[in-house]
Design a protein around this motif. Structure first.
Motif, PDB file in Angstrom:
ATOM      1  N   UNK A 132     -32.084  -0.059 -97.538  1.00  0.00           N
ATOM      2  CA  UNK A 132     -32.187   0.780 -96.340  1.00  0.00           C
ATOM      3  C   UNK A 132     -32.603  -0.071 -95.141  1.00  0.00           C
ATOM      4  N   UNK A 133     -31.988   0.187 -93.997  1.00  0.00           N
ATOM      5  CA  UNK A 133     -32.316  -0.553 -92.777  1.00  0.00           C
ATOM      6  C   UNK A 133     -32.132   0.375 -91.591  1.00  0.00           C
ATOM      7  N   UNK A 134     -33.185   0.624 -90.858  1.00  0.00           N
ATOM      8  CA  UNK A 134     -33.173   1.509 -89.690  1.00  0.00           C
ATOM      9  C   UNK A 134     -32.568   2.868 -90.017  1.00  0.00           C
ATOM     10  N   UNK A 135     -32.974   3.419 -91.163  1.00  0.00           N
ATOM     11  CA  UNK A 135     -32.538   4.756 -91.554  1.00  0.00           C
ATOM     12  C   UNK A 135     -31.155   4.840 -92.159  1.00  0.00           C
ATOM     13  N   UNK A 136     -30.461   3.725 -92.328  1.00  0.00           N
ATOM     14  CA  UNK A 136     -29.116   3.714 -92.908  1.00  0.00           C
ATOM     15  C   UNK A 136     -29.110   2.844 -94.164  1.00  0.00           C
TER      16      UNK A 136
END
Length: 146
Positions: A132-136
């Motif tokens: 997961x990265x910045x909500x994605x």
């Protein structure tokens, strides 16, 4: 954690290091080697010590490794900003699967009851990443040298 004083301002040298009970890491790896000269060279004599090689000999080899690493935490793992992470991003885990192939050479030097093994193997691998990265959910593939 080597940077305990950055995480807890009251931490003094000699105090127990901070620990994360919510953090889990699972690493499963399989490694195999194909030995060309298995008649005169024994890899098992050096690493498993289940065989004995009587004369110095070597062999070309091809190694392959498959590893699967999964990191999970209830909250952010990177709470200290550094050059690689944006301080607003909260990284909390991921899954990383790597497959490598490494050709090389190995040699056992036998001197009476003393033996020395040297092995050099280098190759390339593919790593599949999911995190997961910045909500994605990010999926990435990259080439690695080993």
């Amino acid at each position: 954690m080597s940077n305990a004083s950055q995480i807890n301002q009251n931490w003094q040298n000699g105090d127990p290091h901070p620990q994360r009970s919510d953090l889990s890491v699972r690493n499963v790896s399989f490694t195999g080697f194909w030995i060309e000269n298995s008649e005169k060279f024994s890899f098992k004599s050096s690493f498993n010590q289940t065989e004995r090689q009587k004369k110095s000999a070597g062999s070309f080899l091809i190694g392959s490794t498959m590893s699967d690493i999964k990191v999970e935490a209830d909250s952010a793992i990177n709470t200290i900003p550094d050059n690689d992470f944006n301080p607003t991003v909260r990284y909390s885990g991921g899954k990383f699967t790597t497959l490598t192939v490494m050709p090389g050479y190995t040699h056992n030097f036998i001197l009476k009851q003393l033996f020395l093994n040297t092995t050099l193997a280098a190759g390339i691998g593919l790593q599949w990443q999911k995190y997961p990265f910045e909500g994605k959910q990010v999926r990435n593939t990259q080439i690695e040298l080993h």
